[in-house]
Design a protein around this motif. Structure first.
Motif, PDB file in Angstrom:
ATOM      1  N   GLY A  14      30.800  38.691  37.062  1.00 29.52           N
ATOM      2  CA  GLY A  14      31.106  37.449  37.759  1.00 29.52           C
ATOM      3  C   GLY A  14      32.542  37.000  37.650  1.00 29.52           C
ATOM      4  O   GLY A  14      32.930  36.033  38.309  1.00 29.52           O
ATOM      5  N   SER A  25      41.140  37.455  43.615  1.00 29.89           N
ATOM      6  CA  SER A  25      40.274  36.592  44.417  1.00 29.89           C
ATOM      7  C   SER A  25      39.946  35.293  43.698  1.00 29.89           C
ATOM      8  O   SER A  25      39.804  35.245  42.473  1.00 29.89           O
ATOM      9  N   ASN A  26      39.816  34.227  44.502  1.00 29.28           N
ATOM     10  CA  ASN A  26      39.378  32.915  44.020  1.00 29.28           C
ATOM     11  C   ASN A  26      40.297  32.323  42.951  1.00 29.28           C
ATOM     12  O   ASN A  26      39.836  31.713  41.989  1.00 29.28           O
ATOM     13  N   ASN A  51      35.260  38.120  38.834  1.00 23.29           N
ATOM     14  CA  ASN A  51      36.002  38.127  40.096  1.00 23.29           C
ATOM     15  C   ASN A  51      35.521  37.047  41.056  1.00 23.29           C
ATOM     16  O   ASN A  51      36.283  36.604  41.923  1.00 23.29           O
ATOM     17  N   GLU A  52      34.273  36.622  40.892  1.00 22.36           N
ATOM     18  CA  GLU A  52      33.695  35.659  41.822  1.00 22.36           C
ATOM     19  C   GLU A  52      33.962  34.201  41.442  1.00 22.36           C
ATOM     20  O   GLU A  52      34.041  33.332  42.312  1.00 22.36           O
ATOM     21  N   PRO A  83      29.147  33.226  33.605  1.00 18.18           N
ATOM     22  CA  PRO A  83      29.897  32.958  34.841  1.00 18.18           C
ATOM     23  C   PRO A  83      30.219  31.475  35.026  1.00 18.18           C
ATOM     24  O   PRO A  83      29.451  30.723  35.624  1.00 18.18           O
ATOM     25  N   ASP A  85      33.608  28.669  35.951  1.00 15.60           N
ATOM     26  CA  ASP A  85      34.986  28.590  36.419  1.00 15.60           C
ATOM     27  C   ASP A  85      35.918  28.623  35.224  1.00 15.60           C
ATOM     28  O   ASP A  85      35.590  28.126  34.144  1.00 15.60           O
ATOM     29  N   THR A 130      35.896  30.766  40.200  1.00 18.96           N
ATOM     30  CA  THR A 130      37.225  30.254  40.528  1.00 18.96           C
ATOM     31  C   THR A 130      38.090  30.255  39.279  1.00 18.96           C
ATOM     32  O   THR A 130      37.665  29.800  38.214  1.00 18.96           O
TER      33      THR A 130
END
Length: 198
Positions: free
Chosen positions: A80, A99-100, A82-83, A54, A56, A85
């Motif tokens: 991770g 998202s993000n 989707n979470e 996970p 960015d 950035t």
């Protein structure tokens, strides 16, 4: 300062286009989409899984569009995704339902992002973006997954923009199917000399 880490699945002749499936990227008449699939096995999965940690993401717009059309519905295979950035470099898009997702417009934005913290940024796919990063000496590490196949055509990792530079190998492995995992860390300038006895 953030590290920019390029994760790239490439053939022996340096092609990074469409490793994941026949319809992933057929631009330029590329006919070998999904060329990486035959090399998946337990040994491969063991070494590949850490690359999908996970972090960015820093993506070119075409790769982002492919990812946005697939990963939100298959996140169980990339925990991770989707979470984290997703930073997208694009001159044609500025928003997404995924998202993000944050959009950047060019090199100045990338440099500002790199200087903005200490969390790693991972690049997947994004051949044009990678070449821009290499040309401007913004790549800190190359995590290459090298497959024992030549493709003869397709978009290549080092197609343009590569500057003279040296790297050190910080990690490596070879799977049962012959796939090479090698992590290279940016080291310094190219040093020349003479090979053999003086």
């Amino acid at each position: 300062m953030r590290k920019i880490i390029v994760n790239s699945m490439i053939s022996l002749d340096g092609v990074l286009q469409a490793p994941g499936g026949p319809d992933e990227d057929t631009s330029g008449g590329f006919m070998y989409g999904g060329w990486s699939a035959p090399f998946s096995d337990d040994s491969f999965n063991e070494h590949f899984a850490p690359l999908m940690g996970p972090t960015d993401l820093l993506l070119g717009r075409k790769t982002f569009d492919i990812f946005a059309g697939y990963w939100p519905q298959h996140a169980e295979f990339w925990p991770g995704v989707n979470e984290v950035t997703k930073y997208v470099v694009s001159t044609t898009e500025s928003s997404s339902d995924w998202s993000n997702s944050t959009f950047l417009t060019g090199l100045d934005d990338i440099r500002a992002l790199k200087a903005s913290g200490d969390a790693n940024l991972t690049v997947w796919g994004s051949g044009d973006l990678i070449q821009t990063l290499l040309e401007n000496d913004l790549v800190d590490e190359l995590a290459l997954v090298i497959y024992p196949v030549t493709l003869g055509s397709g978009k290549k990792l080092f197609e343009r923009g590569t500057i003279p530079a040296t790297f050190t190998v910080s990690d490596g492995a070879v799977t049962q199917g012959g796939v090479i995992f090698a992590r290279y860390t940016r080291a310094g300038d190219v040093v020349t000399g003479t090979v053999g006895p003086e």
